[in-house]
Design a protein around this motif. Structure first.
Motif, mmCIF file in Angstrom:
data_model
loop_
_atom_site.group_PDB
_atom_site.id
_atom_site.type_symbol
_atom_site.label_atom_id
_atom_site.label_comp_id
_atom_site.label_asym_id
_atom_site.label_seq_id
_atom_site.Cartn_x
_atom_site.Cartn_y
_atom_site.Cartn_z
ATOM 1 N N ARG A 259 0.849 -1.201 0.000
ATOM 2 C CA ARG A 259 0.000 0.000 0.000
ATOM 3 C C ARG A 259 0.881 1.246 0.000
ATOM 4 N NH1 ARG A 259 -1.924 -2.813 4.467
ATOM 5 N NH2 ARG A 259 -1.090 -1.106 5.753
ATOM 6 N N LEU A 260 0.276 2.379 -0.367
ATOM 7 C CA LEU A 260 1.044 3.630 -0.387
ATOM 8 C C LEU A 260 1.594 3.966 0.990
ATOM 9 C CD1 LEU A 260 -1.015 6.031 -2.704
ATOM 10 C CD2 LEU A 260 0.874 4.519 -3.284
ATOM 11 N N ASP A 261 0.794 3.740 2.049
ATOM 12 C CA ASP A 261 1.279 4.078 3.390
ATOM 13 C C ASP A 261 2.461 3.202 3.781
ATOM 14 O OD1 ASP A 261 -0.878 2.021 3.523
ATOM 15 O OD2 ASP A 261 -0.313 1.981 5.640
ATOM 16 N N GLU A 262 2.473 1.920 3.351
ATOM 17 C CA GLU A 262 3.597 1.043 3.650
ATOM 18 C C GLU A 262 4.842 1.472 2.892
ATOM 19 O OE1 GLU A 262 1.624 -3.286 4.550
ATOM 20 O OE2 GLU A 262 1.561 -2.591 2.470
ATOM 21 N N ILE A 263 4.646 1.911 1.659
ATOM 22 C CA ILE A 263 5.784 2.343 0.842
ATOM 23 C C ILE A 263 6.465 3.552 1.467
ATOM 24 C CG2 ILE A 263 6.446 3.312 -1.387
ATOM 25 C CD1 ILE A 263 4.120 1.661 -2.602
ATOM 26 N N VAL A 264 5.683 4.550 1.839
ATOM 27 C CA VAL A 264 6.301 5.779 2.353
ATOM 28 C C VAL A 264 6.824 5.580 3.770
ATOM 29 C CG1 VAL A 264 4.935 7.254 0.828
ATOM 30 C CG2 VAL A 264 4.062 6.729 3.115
ATOM 31 N N ARG A 265 6.207 4.686 4.549
ATOM 32 C CA ARG A 265 6.770 4.406 5.876
ATOM 33 C C ARG A 265 8.130 3.730 5.742
ATOM 34 N NH1 ARG A 265 1.568 3.049 7.556
ATOM 35 N NH2 ARG A 265 1.979 0.796 7.569
ATOM 36 N N THR A 266 8.296 2.955 4.687
ATOM 37 C CA THR A 266 9.606 2.349 4.440
ATOM 38 C C THR A 266 10.658 3.428 4.206
ATOM 39 O OG1 THR A 266 8.559 0.389 3.463
ATOM 40 C CG2 THR A 266 10.893 0.753 2.967
ATOM 41 N N ASP A 412 13.431 -5.782 13.622
ATOM 42 C CA ASP A 412 12.716 -5.744 12.349
ATOM 43 C C ASP A 412 11.904 -4.455 12.294
ATOM 44 O OD1 ASP A 412 11.090 -6.048 10.146
ATOM 45 O OD2 ASP A 412 10.695 -8.171 10.503
ATOM 46 N N LEU A 413 12.412 -3.449 11.574
ATOM 47 C CA LEU A 413 11.730 -2.164 11.495
ATOM 48 C C LEU A 413 10.442 -2.253 10.684
ATOM 49 C CD1 LEU A 413 14.807 0.201 11.002
ATOM 50 C CD2 LEU A 413 13.529 -0.263 13.089
ATOM 51 N N PHE A 414 10.382 -3.172 9.733
ATOM 52 C CA PHE A 414 9.133 -3.380 8.998
ATOM 53 C C PHE A 414 8.031 -3.806 9.969
ATOM 54 C CE2 PHE A 414 9.658 -3.897 4.176
ATOM 55 C CZ PHE A 414 10.662 -2.944 4.129
ATOM 56 N N GLU A 415 8.327 -4.781 10.802
ATOM 57 C CA GLU A 415 7.330 -5.284 11.745
ATOM 58 C C GLU A 415 6.945 -4.217 12.753
ATOM 59 O OE1 GLU A 415 6.862 -8.914 15.037
ATOM 60 O OE2 GLU A 415 8.525 -8.894 13.609
ATOM 61 N N GLN A 416 7.922 -3.459 13.234
ATOM 62 C CA GLN A 416 7.643 -2.418 14.224
ATOM 63 C C GLN A 416 6.726 -1.340 13.674
ATOM 64 O OE1 GLN A 416 11.254 -0.783 15.826
ATOM 65 N NE2 GLN A 416 12.004 -2.767 16.581
ATOM 66 N N ILE A 419 4.579 -2.744 8.479
ATOM 67 C CA ILE A 419 4.833 -2.807 7.033
ATOM 68 C C ILE A 419 4.955 -4.272 6.640
ATOM 69 C CG2 ILE A 419 6.382 -2.143 5.150
ATOM 70 C CD1 ILE A 419 7.390 0.143 6.980
ATOM 71 N N ARG A 420 4.083 -4.731 5.779
ATOM 72 C CA ARG A 420 4.215 -6.091 5.275
ATOM 73 C C ARG A 420 5.451 -6.165 4.374
ATOM 74 N NH1 ARG A 420 -1.093 -6.622 2.065
ATOM 75 N NH2 ARG A 420 -0.456 -4.466 1.642
ATOM 76 N N PRO A 421 6.210 -7.250 4.446
ATOM 77 C CA PRO A 421 7.428 -7.350 3.633
ATOM 78 C C PRO A 421 7.135 -7.137 2.150
ATOM 79 C CG PRO A 421 7.376 -9.109 5.256
ATOM 80 C CD PRO A 421 6.038 -8.434 5.320
ATOM 81 N N TRP A 422 7.977 -6.332 1.510
ATOM 82 C CA TRP A 422 7.852 -6.115 0.068
ATOM 83 C C TRP A 422 9.238 -5.880 -0.510
ATOM 84 C CZ3 TRP A 422 9.123 -1.274 -2.186
ATOM 85 C CH2 TRP A 422 9.298 -0.211 -1.293
ATOM 86 N N VAL A 423 9.338 -6.017 -1.805
ATOM 87 C CA VAL A 423 10.592 -5.792 -2.522
ATOM 88 C C VAL A 423 10.347 -4.745 -3.601
ATOM 89 C CG1 VAL A 423 11.436 -8.122 -2.063
ATOM 90 C CG2 VAL A 423 10.125 -7.679 -4.146
ATOM 91 N N PRO A 424 11.380 -4.076 -4.106
ATOM 92 C CA PRO A 424 11.186 -3.000 -5.083
ATOM 93 C C PRO A 424 10.345 -3.384 -6.292
ATOM 94 C CG PRO A 424 13.411 -2.904 -4.235
ATOM 95 C CD PRO A 424 12.796 -4.140 -3.652
ATOM 96 N N HIS A 425 10.468 -4.617 -6.767
ATOM 97 C CA HIS A 425 9.696 -4.998 -7.954
ATOM 98 C C HIS A 425 8.190 -4.953 -7.696
ATOM 99 C CE1 HIS A 425 9.805 -6.671 -12.023
ATOM 100 N NE2 HIS A 425 8.724 -7.370 -11.685
ATOM 101 N N ASP A 426 7.776 -5.102 -6.420
ATOM 102 C CA ASP A 426 6.350 -5.055 -6.090
ATOM 103 C C ASP A 426 5.735 -3.689 -6.379
ATOM 104 O OD1 ASP A 426 6.571 -7.657 -5.220
ATOM 105 O OD2 ASP A 426 6.818 -7.110 -3.112
ATOM 106 N N LEU A 427 6.569 -2.650 -6.425
ATOM 107 C CA LEU A 427 6.063 -1.303 -6.710
ATOM 108 C C LEU A 427 5.355 -1.244 -8.059
ATOM 109 C CD1 LEU A 427 9.200 0.695 -5.533
ATOM 110 C CD2 LEU A 427 6.937 0.825 -4.469
ATOM 111 N N ILE A 494 2.206 9.725 -3.834
ATOM 112 C CA ILE A 494 3.323 9.296 -2.980
ATOM 113 C C ILE A 494 3.740 10.413 -2.025
ATOM 114 C CG2 ILE A 494 5.797 8.748 -2.993
ATOM 115 C CD1 ILE A 494 4.137 6.336 -3.614
ATOM 116 N N LEU A 495 3.904 11.629 -2.534
ATOM 117 C CA LEU A 495 4.360 12.729 -1.690
ATOM 118 C C LEU A 495 3.315 13.104 -0.654
ATOM 119 C CD1 LEU A 495 6.200 14.993 -4.299
ATOM 120 C CD2 LEU A 495 7.157 13.282 -2.743
#
Length: 524
Positions: A259-266, A412-416, A419-427, A494-495
């Motif tokens: 999701r967008l919120d997960e992407i920007v939190r990363t 694990d900062l994703f878990e904290q 953020i569900r695990p994702w990789v750049p290609h998922d974008l 995104i912004l």
């Protein structure tokens, strides 16, 4: 004095072993006074030598960095005999030999000689020869497993396509799961050894395990077919690993779209946690800029991270806009059949990425810490691993020049941050779904180079990309106006999401009782 321990562990006592400890061990066993799994007496005179006492028996062990060797029973070996056996076994393991047969012969010789350690050692252990150097071993053989990996990669890597594939290929053959057999002679590697390594990799990734098996089989077959004398496989009648070392794996298409919120939190946790992985080096500006670029463009990491400054041009019809371009060679990681590609970057995207103070003398938009190099897809993958608490595997001393230790885990900062695990290609899936929802599916396909809009890959088109005199024609063929509509919509989303999540993080950090995270760095 032995330490108190919980059930399931051995207590440990460091002593200068002598006959009295054998008597103590016998008394503990006879009296049923062995606590827990047992007690270990570690010899202070011979490093690694241990007398392990369990409720039913006592045995001599030699603990090394790469293995634990059983030397014999307490009844078969005196303290002096155990020290002799430990020294001989350590030399065998270091030389890549199994000490099992010699240790068995040593025990028999002791029994027949009345316990004469010197005479039994002379009978059981061969004369020690000077250890062969690694260079001579690789040149003349017989190879160890680490030699096989080095020699095969020297043969194979120059034949692989450029891009990230060579590094991935090498990484699997040097996977930490193989480190325990680094010093094994190739001719003595067994199916059990290969299966153990395969299963260790499969525990974390079935797809990686399948690739490791395929590459390992290719490597062994190369050694058998082309380097039989040096590899030590010349007397093997057939390559047994081809039929017996396998892993059936059918890949399933990846469907995850963050999701967008997960992407920007990363992005936010990356900017606010610059020291990752337990070392003193901070995440480089080039890596953070590349992360922003990946999110804002959803391009393939291979082409994007290698973007050259010389291929970035202003879009004269739109002041403040820039056009990023790649050759067909760059788009497909070295394959000649690739098509040139270009995407328009609006001013707000250009400004966001330019906030990071990268080396402007570098020919690349996203320079790495190494001079003259750029951030790589492998580096981005490792960066994501560190964000998720997985640190890069380290070297293991004494296991060969390329042996590695298992990966360790930290916070694990994703878990904290949910953020569900994702990789750049998922974008790419997220962008496609988002723009299709905005009725701009055609723009998504154009931005992501999903569909060919014109025949490409010819020398003339490569020149179109690189020569300014045909730039306007090239831009027209790249359908920049269509792409620009999609880029504007996506980048604004995104912004906006970034600003909203940054505010939430700042508010959460200010709540009493919660530890404040480090202040945001450039890019926020």
């Amino acid at each position: 004095m032995a330490q108190n321990v919980s059930r399931g562990t051995y207590s440990r006592e460091r002593v200068r072993l002598g006959p009295e400890h054998l008597r103590t061990a016998k008394a503990l066993i006879k009296g049923g006074r062995v606590v827990g799994r047992g007690v270990e007496f570690a010899d202070t005179r011979t490093a690694g030598l241990i007398l392990r006492v369990t409720p039913n028996s006592a045995n001599w062990l030699l603990k090394l960095e790469t293995a634990t060797v059983r030397l014999g029973s307490m009844e078969a070996l005196s303290v002096d005999a155990a020290r002799e056996a430990a020294a001989r076994a350590k030399a065998d393991v270091k030389a890549g030999r199994s000490p099992k047969a010699e240790l068995a012969l040593f025990a028999v010789a002791l029994e027949h000689s009345g316990g004469d350690v010197a005479l039994s050692a002379e009978a059981a252990f061969p004369e020690t020869l000077p250890e062969q150097s690694g260079e001579d071993r690789r040149r003349y053989g017989p190879w160890r497993w680490c030699d096989l990996v080095d020699e095969f990669l020297a043969h194979k890597l120059p034949r692989l396509k450029v891009g990230r594939w060579p590094a991935q290929y090498e990484g699997l053959l040097r996977h930490p799961a193989f480190s325990f057999m680094s010093h094994y002679p190739v001719a003595e590697v067994s199916l059990d050894d290969l299966t153990k390594a395969r299963d260790a990799i499969r525990a974390t990734s079935a797809s990686q395990a399948a690739r490791a098996v395929a590459q390992g089989k290719e490597m062994l077959s190369w050694a058998w077919g082309e380097e039989g004398p040096r590899s030590g496989l010349k007397d093997l009648e057939f390559p047994w690993w081809e039929k017996r070392w396998n892993l059936r794996y059918v890949s399933e298409p990846r469907e995850h779209a963050p999701r967008l919120d997960e992407i920007v939190r990363t992005i936010l946790i990356a900017e606010r946690n610059l020291q990752l992985g337990g070392n003193s080096l901070e995440t480089t500006p080039g890596t953070l800029a590349a992360l922003w670029a990946l999110v804002l463009t959803a391009q393939r990491a291979g082409a994007l991270t290698g973007t050259r400054r010389a291929t970035v041009r202003p879009w004269t019809e739109r002041p403040g806009w820039m056009v990023w371009t790649w050759t067909g060679h760059e788009m497909k990681g070295g394959r000649a059949a690739g098509r040139p590609h270009a995407i328009p970057m609006p001013p707000e995207a250009v400004e966001r990425i330019s906030r990071f103070e990268v080396d402007e003398d570098s020919p690349f938009l996203f320079p790495s810490r190494v001079e003259g190099k750029h951030v790589t897809p492998v580096g981005i993958t490792q960066f994501f691993d560190r964000l998720r608490g997985k640190t890069k595997a380290g070297r293991v001393a004494g296991n060969g020049r390329n042996a590695t230790a298992p990966t360790t885990r930290k916070a694990d900062l994703f878990e904290q941050h949910d953020i569900r695990p994702w990789v750049p290609h998922d974008l790419r899936r997220t962008m496609t779904a988002f723009l299709e929802g905005e009725r701009l599916g055609g723009a998504a396909s154009a931005i992501l180079a999903h569909k060919a809009h014109r025949a490409a890959g010819t020398p003339d088109e490569e020149r179109e990309l690189m020569q300014a005199i045909t730039l306007r024609h090239y831009f027209r063929g790249q359908r920049l106006e269509l792409k620009a509509a999609g880029m504007e919509m996506w980048i604004k989303a995104i912004l906006d999401a970034y600003d909203e999540e940054a505010l939430k993080m700042d508010r959460a950090a200010s709540v009493p009782g919660r530890a404040k995270r480090p202040a945001s760095r450039p890019g926020t």
